[in-house]
Write a protein that holds these residues in place. Sequence first.
Motif, short mmCIF file in Angstrom:
data_model
loop_
_atom_site.label_atom_id
_atom_site.label_comp_id
_atom_site.label_asym_id
_atom_site.label_seq_id
_atom_site.Cartn_x
_atom_site.Cartn_y
_atom_site.Cartn_z
N ARG A 1 -17.76 -16.68 31.52
CA ARG A 1 -16.69 -16.76 32.58
C ARG A 1 -15.64 -16.91 31.70
NH1 ARG A 1 -15.26 -21.87 34.44
NH2 ARG A 1 -14.27 -21.73 36.31
N TYR B 1 -15.97 -9.92 43.74
CA TYR B 1 -15.13 -10.37 43.05
C TYR B 1 -13.68 -9.67 42.88
CZ TYR B 1 -16.28 -6.61 40.01
OH TYR B 1 -16.26 -5.24 39.46
N THR C 1 -16.71 -14.03 41.03
CA THR C 1 -18.09 -14.12 40.91
C THR C 1 -19.09 -13.20 41.70
OG1 THR C 1 -19.30 -15.61 41.97
CG2 THR C 1 -18.35 -16.52 39.71
N PHE D 1 -18.57 -11.95 35.64
CA PHE D 1 -17.44 -12.73 36.26
C PHE D 1 -16.00 -11.99 36.45
CE2 PHE D 1 -20.23 -15.61 34.35
CZ PHE D 1 -20.04 -16.98 35.17
#
Length: 581
Positions: free
Chosen positions: A57, A128, A139, A154
């Motif tokens: 992330r 996402y 996500t 991510f």
Amino acid sequence: MRARLIAIIAYLSTVAAIGATVWWFALGAALGQLEERGRADLKLASDRLVSELQSYRELAVLLADHPALVPLVTGGSGDAQGVEKMLLGVADMTGSLEILLLDRDGAVVAQSHRFVRPKPRNMSETSYFKRAIRGALGTMHWQFGDQRQRAFTFAAPVFGMDRKPAGAVAVSVDLEQVETSWRAAPQVVFFTDEAGVVFVSNRAEMLYRTREPLGALRARQEFPGQYDPAEVRPFYEFDAQLRGGYEINTQSESTYMPERSLSVTQSLPLMNLRGEVMVASAEAEQLALFQALVAGAIGLIFGAVLLVFAERRRGILQRLAVEAEANMRLEARVAERTAALQQAQQDLVQAGKLSALGQMSAGISHELNQPLMAIRSYAENAEEFLRRDKPEVAGENLGRISELARRMGRIIKNLRAFARQETEPLGQVDLGAVIDGVLELFEVRLREEEVHVVRHAPEAPVYVYGGEVRLSQVLVNLVGNALDAMEGKENKRIEVAVDVGAQVEVSVRDTGPGLSDPEKIFDPFYTTKEVGRSEGMGLGLSISYGIVQSFGGAIRGRNHPDGGAIVTVQLTPAEAEELAA
């Protein structure tokens, strides 16, 4: 004969009821400790999963700020080959499955790999990307490859010169490599997504299962592209049973899952997942059954002793009645029988002492059960932390185990002293330190139940005459009873006050319903707690009463005029010469 048979049957029924009560409370306590251990195991697994995914992330956020990406997503002149080479190098160094650079319309303008999965050139319909292009972090989890491997993605927005999202960087990670490090865990752990489908687990057979009857249909309609809905399967059939105030799940379909288990859940909102751990409960149930059998055996032994002495006394009385009608020539024999009767009365006094010891043996479970379960939980956590190369945390757990063992030793020493008519040496005790230690023991429960604690005490230390361990035991009983009394209430509040005068008084007040019969609260086995909602057996205040008396003090309970109950312990101040010594 018939009345005696009825009495025996009634006593056996009472012993059976006591055994069942001990089993219920012991099982509730054991399952409570098991739930705490399961919650700790789930937190460890959740933290491990989050920490593994968190690095990817952060990688997406860092790459989104790279200056070489902006020209490619805004239509300017950029080095696409150089960017792809850079993305490939980053993916190799971080272990990422793939890294994509998407423009404002969702078209792939650069990627680290070209063989991960067949995909459209335009990713604008993915969940996402939709979130990233709005300026937030997106996500998504999905499947790839012939083996239906699983990935987590991510996506971070790439901002143009006008500080508006001009595209997105998507970093994907193979969940297989994340799960590898915790597949050997003894507990069954799995994480479900927003569709209620298991997508991450340390048991492969749990993947793509759902508790929702229409889970596959919902996955197909609301979450397209995340996985093949045809693979979504129903969850295992569980038979839920209420035991000790907790719901025990029973299943016989899978040999890789416990037949009887306690379920604990935790939300991971950052990942849009919900974690669940299934802790085997068979051992806790066996422990509770063993404690119930011990309590029943003690009751039967005590009843047998009473029956023997009762039969002996009845025989003596019968013989005395016959001798009363005999001739004066039998006076010598009457005197002999009278002496035998006196001996029998002495034996009955000894039986009374055995009765008290029987009550104390019932209190052993009440005093030692929680430290035993805590030692076991700390030992298992220390072993896990040692495997994770965290010796300092494991050392803290071992220190707590040592302290609990010392505490159990002191408790056993007090019980032995009672049996042998011994007393622990008394001396000056710091009352404030004892109160601090007791409140620290209840710190977690006070926080979880949102109880406001108010202390009224002098700033200077207050020393009283007594024993530190036994005084702590008294205050633990008072605070624990106050918490139990306020269960289900709003605006929970406990006041602990210390008043120094000719005598030192420490009082504990709650905001519960108060005492229905204050005169009986110190009687053994007297309790107002509902069956199944407490592990108490009515011994706590009775034991506290005896402890305070051994200090030369007094204890009393009453209802406060403003509501709730207040219990006051009166103690003797420590003499100045004792403190100087």
